[in-house]
Structure formats: C-alpha cells, structure tokens
Write an enzyme that holds these catalytic residues in place. Structure first.
Site, PDB file in Angstrom:
ATOM      1  CG  LEU A  41      -2.284  -0.905   1.296  1.00 38.09           C
ATOM      2  CD1 LEU A  41      -2.585  -0.631   2.702  1.00 38.09           C
ATOM      3  CD2 LEU A  41      -3.346  -0.731   0.384  1.00 38.09           C
ATOM      4  N   GLY A  42       1.928   1.505   0.258  1.00 40.91           N
ATOM      5  CA  GLY A  42       2.667   2.252   0.612  1.00 40.91           C
ATOM      6  C   GLY A  42       3.545   2.187   1.818  1.00 40.91           C
ATOM      7  CB  THR A  77      -2.778   4.440   3.089  1.00 42.67           C
ATOM      8  OG1 THR A  77      -3.777   3.183   2.904  1.00 42.67           O
ATOM      9  CG2 THR A  77      -1.641   3.547   2.416  1.00 42.67           C
ATOM     10  CB  ALA A 106       0.403  -9.983  20.801  1.00 42.61           C
ATOM     11  CG  HIS A 132       5.928   4.373   9.347  1.00 40.82           C
ATOM     12  ND1 HIS A 132       6.434   4.362  10.619  1.00 40.82           N
ATOM     13  CD2 HIS A 132       4.889   4.015   8.884  1.00 40.82           C
ATOM     14  CE1 HIS A 132       5.417   2.580  10.881  1.00 40.82           C
ATOM     15  NE2 HIS A 132       5.110   2.733   9.847  1.00 40.82           N
ATOM     16  CG  HIS A 183       4.417  -0.651  12.898  1.00 41.97           C
ATOM     17  ND1 HIS A 183       5.118  -0.773  11.920  1.00 41.97           N
ATOM     18  CD2 HIS A 183       3.438   0.155  11.638  1.00 41.97           C
ATOM     19  CE1 HIS A 183       4.937  -0.987  10.765  1.00 41.97           C
ATOM     20  NE2 HIS A 183       3.881  -0.087  10.460  1.00 41.97           N
ATOM     21  CD1 TRP A 215       4.169  -5.780  15.778  1.00 40.05           C
ATOM     22  CD2 TRP A 215       2.951  -3.968  15.156  1.00 40.05           C
ATOM     23  NE1 TRP A 215       3.927  -5.243  14.841  1.00 40.05           N
ATOM     24  CE2 TRP A 215       3.414  -4.259  14.311  1.00 40.05           C
ATOM     25  CE3 TRP A 215       2.342  -2.826  14.961  1.00 40.05           C
ATOM     26  CZ2 TRP A 215       3.244  -3.562  12.401  1.00 40.05           C
ATOM     27  CZ3 TRP A 215       1.953  -2.507  13.610  1.00 40.05           C
ATOM     28  CH2 TRP A 215       2.135  -3.145  13.166  1.00 40.05           C
ATOM     29  CG  HIS A 272       0.204   3.840   8.784  1.00 38.00           C
ATOM     30  ND1 HIS A 272       0.278   3.361   9.959  1.00 38.00           N
ATOM     31  CD2 HIS A 272       2.078   3.092   8.090  1.00 38.00           C
ATOM     32  CE1 HIS A 272       1.611   2.008  10.119  1.00 38.00           C
ATOM     33  NE2 HIS A 272       1.932   1.767   8.921  1.00 38.00           N
ATOM     34  CD  GLU A 273       3.122   3.907   4.728  1.00 39.12           C
ATOM     35  OE1 GLU A 273       4.572   4.272   5.811  1.00 39.12           O
ATOM     36  OE2 GLU A 273       2.613   2.622   4.836  1.00 39.12           O
TER      37      GLU A 273
END
Length: 789
Positions: A200-201, A252, A284, A259, A265, A267, A255-256
């Site tokens: 996705l990216g 998307t 988890a 980063h 992330h 988790w 989210h990117e």
C-alpha cells in the site's frame, strides 16, 4: 487484507529507515527498503541511538514548556503530491483528480489536528492534537506559481512501478527539495512482496545528523512517502471509483506520515514490543479489521491507533506521547525542521532571504570536487559565494561546483539577495576538509580472521560453489571519497580445485558491478576479467592473493561499486573466497546472487555478517592496464597485446614484433610474461603484466596467423550474436549455451568442414545475465563468457 507487518529486525537497526504497508499481514517489504539506505550509508547509527536522542529532546521540551508555561504552536508543513500516471487524462485512473488530492489532505489535517466533528476526533483521555497542519505548496522550486497547488503531475510512461524503480529511478528524477517540501508520490504500486501481499505504501524515517557516525546528508532523493493511488484520497468525500475497499478513507497516508515523522508501529515490531510511547498499550502483533476489545500482552489493545494496521474506518487516535515524539523530531531532524521556514504555501509575508546551503560531501581528495546546493529561504534571485581554498574562489551560481587543489580545512560563505533585501552572511568555518593523500589507494573492507566458511546447512562454500548453486558473490565498496578509476583488484582465495579431467584452460571471472542495483546491491556490469584457474591454484598453494589488472580502466563515476566473482557450475571446478569470521565485520558488505538471480546480503538472507578478502586498487589518476587477445595459444601462434592509461609505452618479453607503442604482437613458443611500462602522464600504477599460456605441442613454422580461437560478437549484446570458431580441427561440432548453474539452454549440432566456423545465435528470449557459449569438437571443449543485456 491487512497492512504489512514490519519485520522486527528492521526497526531495531537504525534511525534512517523505511516503513511499509501491504494488504496482507505476515509479509515484509520494509526490510528490503531499509537495507537500501544501510547499503548506501553503512555508517548510519542504530535506532537505539536515535531513540536516546529523541527521549532526551522530549524531556528538554517538557521542561521548557513547564518552566515558561508555553503551549505548543501549530506548525505547518508544505506538501507536494507527485501524481505518477501513464498518460491518462486528468481525473482518470492513475492520473487522479485534484479533488481526490484535496480530500486526502483534508483527512490528513483532520487526523493530525484531532478535529471535532470529523472521523479524526476521539474522546480518549490520551488522545492528542498533534498541532501539525499540512498545506498545499503554491510555488514550485523555481518560485513560480503552480497551476494546481500542491500537485506535480508526471507521466512516467509506464503502467506500474516496483520499489526498486521508484527509489532508483522515479524519486531521483522527480523529487523536490525535501528541505522545503514534504514529497508524496502517488503511483500504481503494483508489487507483490515476498510471501504474498500487495504494497500500500512506505515511508522514510527522519534523519538525525548530530548522532555519532551519522552523516549530515542522508538520502534526499528518496525522502518522503509512496502511496498506491488506490489508497490515496477519501471515498467519503467524493466519488473516487479507483479506490479499493477497506483502505479508502485516507489513513494509509496518515500512517505513513507518522513514520515520516518518527513514529514506530504501536506493537513495537515484536511480540509485546516497545514503541517508546508509554501511553500506547503493548500488544502482541499488528491488528487486522477492527478488533475492538482485543486483549494481548495483559491488556486491551489500542486498535484505533493510526500506527496499527486496522482498517481505515477503525482508526482515530494519536496519543500524547506520540505527539511528544513527533514534536521532538521536528526539532532534532534538520530536514524536518527546515520545512518550517520553507515559505512555499503562500501563508507568510515575503521577507529578505535567509541563506542556507549544504554540500554533497565535506571531505574530499586533493584535486576533488564539491557540489554545493542552495537551501536558502525567501526565494533569492542572487547568490554570492566565497570559497576559501577553492577554485573558483567566488561564484554567483545558485548551485556551484568547486575544485580543491590544496590540503586543509576551508571556510564557505554565502550571501543571498531578493527584491526585498540581502541576507546576513552565512559563514561556515572549516566546512570542507581536503585530504593530502589517497589519490591512489588500496581499499578493503576486510578486517579480522581469514576464514573459509562452509555453506550453512549444505555442501560447498559460502563464498564459492555450493549446493544452493549461488551464481556470484560480491563485496560492496561505498566509495565515500568518490574515486573515479578502478585499475584492478586482489582477491584472496582459500579454496581452488580443478575438476577431474578438466581442461587446463578453465577460468574464473572477476567482475565489477556498479552499486545501483536493488538495495544498492550489484547493478550493471562495469568490467570483467578472466583469470586462469591455474593462477588461482598456484596462489592458493603459496598462500598469496590473486592479483588482477583489468583490460582497461573501470570507470566508477565517484559512486559505489561491487567486486566479486561469478560461479559457473558447468566445468566442475571449485573456488571459494576467504572471508572474515562471522560477526567480525563491522558492516554488512558481503552479497550473494542466488540461483534465481536475486542479489541478497549475507546478513539479510543468512544472518551471517562477514567481509570478503578483496582489495580494490583505485585512484583519481589513471593506471597502466593491459589486455591480451588470447590467454591460451598454440606454439607459434600470434597474440595481440594492448595497453592503455599512458601516452608512452615500453614492452619487455620474448617474441615481440616491437617494444614500443600501445599495441604489439607476440609469437611466444612457451608460456611467457609480458611487462608494459607507461609514462607521459601522472599515473597511479606505471606497470602492468600479462601472461600468455602456450599449450604443449609442436611449433608450426611460418604459420603464425592460424590462431585457434572462439569469439562471440557483439558481447555484451541484446541476445542476437555471431559465434566464430577458428581452428584446423574438422568434424562434428556441438554449439551449446549454458547458464551460470551449468544448465544447457541451447544445443545445436553442426559439421565443421573449414578452418573457420561461423554461426548466428539468438538468446533474445533468455533473461539478462551471464552465459557461457560452448563449442565441442572431438575431445576438446572451448568456452566463451557472454553477457546478455
């Protein structure tokens, strides 16, 4: 369909990396994308170093805010969206509409501002307004008004893109200065990652130049994020039919962008791992769908967090600690911080410029060049540079190139001007260091215990022929001082065996590749040299390296490169390079090409960190180099010797027609070494030696031109070539082609009735790579290496 799980081993490595998403969990493209940056910048520090700096900066910010009772100011980041299409009309297919871009940026701002009344709002006590907004740039890098604010449409002349071509071709040719623009590429990201799953990216983490060992200049040409066009936009804000379900609400990019601003992330990329945010509960693994109420690691998971892999409709929260991280990144990452003064969204009053610049390198060899890039704010129209110790000493170009011909540390000054006024001088003392050595050098990564490693879990050797049928091995050289010339190399072999009954004319091919392949692995072949196996056998027996001088200078263009060997399996010979012990190498520089033709680092594919015992002979000056038309001849046959690199050449050796000139003809009756000495220009190496091997037999008097030879032309080629074989041998002849694994892919039967046999050969249907053309007549076999582009 889930977003891509990030491999643990990626994010615990460094603070300059790449993150990714896919439609299916359990796959990891980020490992490959991250290793591209590590291969290009092996001196980058670990993510632990980056975390330490981030945590310290977060503490400092909190103290500063508490002592002054400040509130965070809303900061604005300018955006340019590169819409990469294939010639479709605007608003059709890949060439998405401005309305779709606008819908996406609105969603981005709703999420980062936690706007009430939008899906980006939450009532969670730890939910945070990041207080970052994203604006569409209204001026391009030349200061001209954009027809479509925030949009750069680019016809890539192809339907879809993979990550290798995006980072290697697309980004470098389309990016806008990342010190002034947040670059977003919207493409048809049609790549299935290993194990399945559609990307996705992916994004590039921010760099931090003040950490030990981390250069100030990290990859600018790849900085930004890449989003598949089917997940870019927000289907709830318009009719955008190309968007895929589940990931069609714009998260998307949210989210990117997280980063890109330094978030991990949720988790922690491990089972109950740490994302370094205390208010995001451990979990988890990545979530899928919208599993509200999911419990793992002893508590309820925050599946609504933008840094999870939940469906778009499920996401609605950044936390206070995530905000702290992002705000700290905006202060300590130079490229992120510079965006705050970019002034390309038209929201600030035009003022006199603020000078700023960077250099492509701050350490250069004597006589080397430095390229300077203007980063000044305020759209200057005039530049006045002063270069202490450089030529030219002054310049009015925006991005000048300067040559440094004396050693020392030198100051650089820049003053810029626009219609409003002149900037204050920007003076950087001791900014460029010019080294007084190394114009000719020998470079190696090898340091440690000489070792010959057996193939893990198989037979054969790690850095030689093995049961996995590796096609080649190589050593990566980053060429940080931008050497231009490669004259030769020394390779230490630990194993050399000739197959039973093998011809005495077996060769090992030493190859030089550029470092522009996927993840900075081997790319195009720059040069090759066949080394007789008998030479390597003798060198191994005497515990010495095998020295190779290439037929001509191998141009490096100041860029990274690889040196290694190809590993044919047809003859049955075996060689293996010496490496360091596992774990002794500081950087993962050893690479291997698998049976499928894919290049992988040992560290990534096998968990082994070694360096090959290979030394490169490089320089900024040329060296004398020599080539022979044949290495093996019959007694009395002629061979042509050619030298390059100098203007005057002098030869020594028996059977020469002359001792002067760049090309001579020899007619030895026994194996003979020929030495050529060059002069007339400044050289790194003034001598080169070539050995011609003469087969046992009877001298053919007065018949010097009947040379037994196999040639293939053109070579390299597109696959359409002509095979010529000259020999007094007559009778049944088999013409064959084998790949590097020894598999016969072409076989033709012919009758040779004359001294010269000629036959066309078509390999156009074969994939690009190295092959061996083989001629069998009687009990003799002749082989020629060919390269199919």
């Amino acid at each position: 369909m889930f977003r891509l799980l990030l491999c643990l081993s990626v994010v615990v490595i460094l603070g300059q990396s790449v993150q990714a998403q896919t439609l299916k969990s359990g796959q990891c493209a980020t490992m490959e994308m991250d290793s591209a940056l590590r291969a290009r910048f092996p001196q980058l520090g670990t993510l632990n170093d980056f975390e330490r700096e981030l945590q310290l900066k977060m503490i400092e910010i909190k103290k500063r805010m508490a002592s002054s009772r400040q509130t965070a100011t809303v900061i604005t980041i300018p955006v340019v969206v590169h819409i990469v299409h294939n010639g479709e009309p605007v608003g059709s297919g890949r060439n998405i509409s401005a309305a779709q871009v606008q819908a996406q940026l609105e969603t981005l701002n709703e999420d980062y501002r936690r706007k009430a009344g939008t899906p980006g709002f939450n009532s969670n006590a730890v939910g945070a307004d990041i207080e970052i907004e994203f604006c569409s740039a209204v001026v391009n890098p030349q200061g001209q008004n954009m027809a479509e604010p925030g949009i750069d449409r680019y016809n890539g002349n192809r339907a879809n893109w993979n990550t290798s071509d995006i980072d290697g071709v697309l980004k470098p040719s389309t990016y806008w200065n990342p010190d002034k623009y947040y670059n977003i590429w919207v493409v048809d990201l049609n790549e299935v990652v290993a194990g399945g799953g559609q990307l996705l990216g992916y994004a590039q983490f921010p760099s931090q130049s003040n950490l030990p060992g981390i250069p100030a200049a990290s990859p600018a040409s790849t900085d930004g994020v890449v989003i598949d066009y089917r997940s870019f936009g927000n289907a709830s804000k318009g009719n955008f039919p190309t968007m895929r379900p589940t990931y069609n609400l714009g998260r998307t990019l949210t989210h990117e962008t997280g980063h890109w601003l330094g978030l991990r992330h949720i988790w922690g990329d491990a089972n109950c791992g740490d994302d370094f945010c205390a208010d995001t509960p451990p979990q988890a693994s990545a979530s899928s769908g919208c599993p509200t109420g999911r419990v793992s690691c002893g508590g309820a998971n925050m599946v609504q967090n933008y840094m999870d892999y939940s469906n778009d409709a499920c996401m609605n929260i950044f936390t206070l600690n995530q905000k702290d991280r992002i705000r700290a990144v905006m202060e300590i990452s130079p490229r992120r911080n510079s965006l705050l003064t970019a002034n390309v969204c038209g929201t600030q009053v035009v003022t006199r410029p603020t000078s700023n610049f960077q250099a492509n390198t701050r350490k250069v060899l004597l006589g080397g060049q430095v390229r300077f890039s203007d980063l000044s704010g305020g759209f200057p129209t005039k530049w006045e540079w002063t270069f202490e110790g450089g030529t030219p000493s002054t310049s009015t170009e925006q991005n000048p190139t300067v040559t440094y011909a004396q050693p020392g540390k030198f100051k650089v000054t820049l003053v810029t001007t626009n219609a409003v006024g002149q900037s204050d001088p920007l003076v950087r003392t001791e900014y460029v260091e010019v080294l007084n050595q190394g114009l000719c050098a020998e470079i190696t990564n090898f340091s440690g215990t000489p070792t010959v490693i057996r193939e893990p879990g198989g037979t054969g050797y790690l850095a030689g022929q093995n049961s996995k049928k590796a096609q080649a091995v190589s050593e990566f050289f980053d060429n940080t001082l931008s050497y231009n010339n490669l004259a030769g190399a020394s390779l230490k072999f630990g194993v050399a065996k000739a197959a039973k009954g093998a011809a005495t004319e077996s060769v090992v091919t030493v190859t030089v590749w550029n470092g522009r392949g996927f993840q900075n692995g081997p790319g195009a072949i720059l040069g090759q040299k066949d080394v007789p196996l008998r030479v390597i056998l003798d060198d191994v027996a005497n515990n010495r390296p095998t020295t190779v001088t290439f037929d001509r200078n191998v141009p490096l263009f100041g860029l990274s490169y690889h040196i290694g060997i190809t590993l044919p399996y047809a003859a049955g010979d075996t060689v293996a390079l010496v490496t360091s012990k596992n774990g002794e190498s500081l950087f993962a520089t050893a690479w291997r090409q698998n049976q499928k033709g894919d290049w992988l680092r040992y560290a990534d594919s096998l968990g082994i960190n070694v360096s090959h015992n290979i030394t490169a002979r490089i320089g900024m000056k040329p060296s004398v180099q020599v080539a022979s038309s044949s290495v093996f001849i019959d007694p009395g046959q002629t061979v042509t010797l050619s030298a390059t690199g100098a203007s005057v050449f002098n030869w020594t050796g028996t059977g020469l027609n002359t001792t002067l000139g760049p090309q001579v003809v020899a007619q030895p009756t026994q194996t003979t070494s020929y030495t050529v000495s060059g002069s007339g220009v400044d050289l790194c190496t003034a001598q080169a030696v070539v050995q011609v091997y003469v087969r046992a037999g009877t001298v053919t008097a007065n018949n010097p031109l009947v040379e037994q030879a196999l040639s293939v032309t053109p070579n390299p080629s597109d696959g359409q070539m002509t095979v010529s074989f000259s020999s007094p041998l007559k009778g049944a002849l088999v013409l064959a082609v084998r790949n590097l694994n020894g598999v016969e892919i072409v076989r033709q039967a012919h009758q040779k009735t004359a001294d010269t046999f000629e036959q066309s050969l078509n390999l156009q249907s074969a994939s690009g790579g190295v092959y061996f053309v083989e001629v069998r007549i009687g009990d003799q076999v002749f082989r020629k290496r060919v390269v199919k582009n």
